[in-house]
Design an enzyme around this catalytic site. Structure first.
Site, mmCIF file in Angstrom:
data_model
loop_
_atom_site.group_PDB
_atom_site.id
_atom_site.type_symbol
_atom_site.label_atom_id
_atom_site.label_comp_id
_atom_site.label_asym_id
_atom_site.label_seq_id
_atom_site.Cartn_x
_atom_site.Cartn_y
_atom_site.Cartn_z
ATOM 1 C CD GLN A 110 43.563 -86.318 -96.136
ATOM 2 O OE1 GLN A 110 42.648 -85.838 -96.769
ATOM 3 N NE2 GLN A 110 43.572 -87.586 -95.747
ATOM 4 C CE LYS A 126 38.718 -82.525 -91.163
ATOM 5 N NZ LYS A 126 38.547 -83.891 -90.665
ATOM 6 C CB ALA A 230 33.552 -78.493 -88.037
ATOM 7 C CB ALA A 231 30.852 -74.999 -84.446
ATOM 8 C CG LEU A 232 37.341 -74.083 -84.614
ATOM 9 C CD1 LEU A 232 38.601 -73.250 -84.429
ATOM 10 C CD2 LEU A 232 37.754 -75.496 -84.974
ATOM 11 C CG LEU A 233 34.945 -78.729 -79.596
ATOM 12 C CD1 LEU A 233 35.634 -80.032 -79.228
ATOM 13 C CD2 LEU A 233 33.538 -78.698 -78.998
ATOM 14 C CG ASP A 299 41.684 -92.352 -89.328
ATOM 15 O OD1 ASP A 299 42.681 -92.919 -88.872
ATOM 16 O OD2 ASP A 299 41.658 -91.131 -89.572
#
Length: 404
Positions: A110, A126, A230-233, A299
């Protein structure tokens, strides 16, 4: 505040082991500092490019943007600390910072976008696919379900309430498709997929393997679109991550069953396989199964760890968009690791028992946590009620194990 009372409870004040230099994800150069390019700008530069004098009494660390402080704080035992003073600022940054770049994230079934901020911070966006009160149709397979933006937001807060702290911070955000995606994207493939719908709304669909077509287009009202940020790693070139296939992975086939669904003694096999044959890896996996059962997320085929810490570290609970799809039914098979292994961390069990009591009821504390999100209400009321029902079923499963 029930939430404040919960976090003051002794069970939420169990100390983590002492963090040594080798337990930190990064070793930091204490002299490297960041500064704003100019007083009227919100763009940051490294001190190697800007000869900026630090205000008296400030350290170089004070000049770092919040996302960088978050990355520096990651250690062997936790993604972020319980009383993290950075968290409110980081969530606010995700919700409000100016977006300077939007490109599609490659891979996956997606559409997802990588958004970049002026201070070089990045977030995974997202978009909204489903309204709060829609449920996943009963005939849908878990692998063809939509990913929900509000599930990502709720999963972060639930993970924190369970004191796992293994999901990177997530905030809701209302994005302007025209100004914050279409007009600034450098992604030519993404740019080709924008159109105006018959209703006069701005839409786009991107390129991906499953839900990227005009029938599955994402449309604004007329160009406003909800989504999760979402904060990226840290980039994998700086902090390698290892991907592990879950032993309780589903078959992802319409008629085949996985081995764990057919063999009631499956856990005995898992206990002999590295890395589950020593340490707390199996118990961490059971923590993750409990989180997934509470959310209704089927999932979970893989999980990740930071390579630097080897096998003795926490699991990252990434990609939670397929949670919170149904509130009217529960999926007992998600609890298979707990039921088959009959093992649970004592601290997890005690916290679950606490969250089943009236003063700290799980649905109440999660609702309070979500109330501060820009997209509140994040979950429809039936989903919150389902959490309390499912928590009861987890405690019942532990009860059966204790009786055995």
């Amino acid at each position: 505040s029930k939430l404040a009372a919960l976090f003051k409870h002794p069970l939420y004040n169990i100390p983590v082991p002492e963090v040594t230099e080798k337990d930190k994800l990064f070793v930091v150069n204490p002299m490297e500092k960041f500064s704003l390019r100019s007083s009227g700008s919100d763009e940051w530069v490294s001190s190697s490019k800007a000869e900026a004098l630090l205000p008296t009494g400030k350290t170089a660390y004070d000049t770092y943007p919040t996302w960088l402080k978050f990355h520096i704080g990651i250690n062997r035992y936790e993604l972020y600390p319980r009383r993290d003073p950075l968290l409110p600022t980081l969530l606010r940054d995700l919700a409000t910072q100016r977006i300077v770049s939007s490109v599609q994230k490659s891979g996956g079934t997606q559409l997802k976008l990588i958004m970049t901020f002026p201070n070089y911070g990045q977030a995974l966006f997202k978009p909204m696919k489903q309204t709060r009160d829609q449920e996943t149709p009963i005939d849908f397979f878990y692998f063809s379900d939509f990913e929900r933006h509000n599930a990502e937001i709720a999963a972060f807060h639930l993970d924190r309430i369970l004191d796992f702290r293994r999901i990177p911070p997530v905030s809701g955000r209302l994005v302007n498709i025209t100004k914050e995606i279409r007009d600034i994207t450098t992604d030519k493939k993404l740019a080709k997929t924008f159109f105006i719908s018959p209703a006069g709304n701005v839409c786009f669909y991107g390129e991906c393997s499953y839900y990227c077509s005009t029938e599955h287009a994402l449309c604004g009202k007329p160009d406003r679109l909800e989504g999760s940020m979402a904060a990226l790693l840290p980039d994998k070139t700086l902090a390698k991550r290892r991907s592990w296939r879950s032993p309780w992975r589903r078959s992802y086939h319409k008629s085949k069953k996985a081995e764990w669904e057919l063999n009631p003694n499956y856990c005995a096999q898992v206990r002999e396989m590295p890395p589950y044959d020593r340490g707390h890896r199996l118990l961490d996996l059971i923590d993750m199964a409990i989180l997934d059962f509470l959310m209704g997320n089927m999932d979970r085929h893989h999980y990740e760890t930071f390579e630097k810490f080897g096998n003795d570290t926490f699991l990252l609970h990434l990609d939670n968009g397929r949670g919170f799809g149904t509130h009217s039914r529960d999926e007992p098979s998600i609890l298979a690791p707990l039921q088959q292994c009959c093992s649970i961390k004592k601290s997890t069990y005690l916290r679950l028992q606490l969250l089943a009591t009236q003063p700290y009821r799980l649905s109440d504390v999660l609702q309070e946590a979500l109330a501060a999100d820009p997209l509140a209400p994040v979950l429809a009321e039936p989903h919150l009620q389902a959490l309390d029902r499912r928590l009861g079923k987890v405690l019942l499963a532990v009860g059966h194990c204790l009786a055995r």
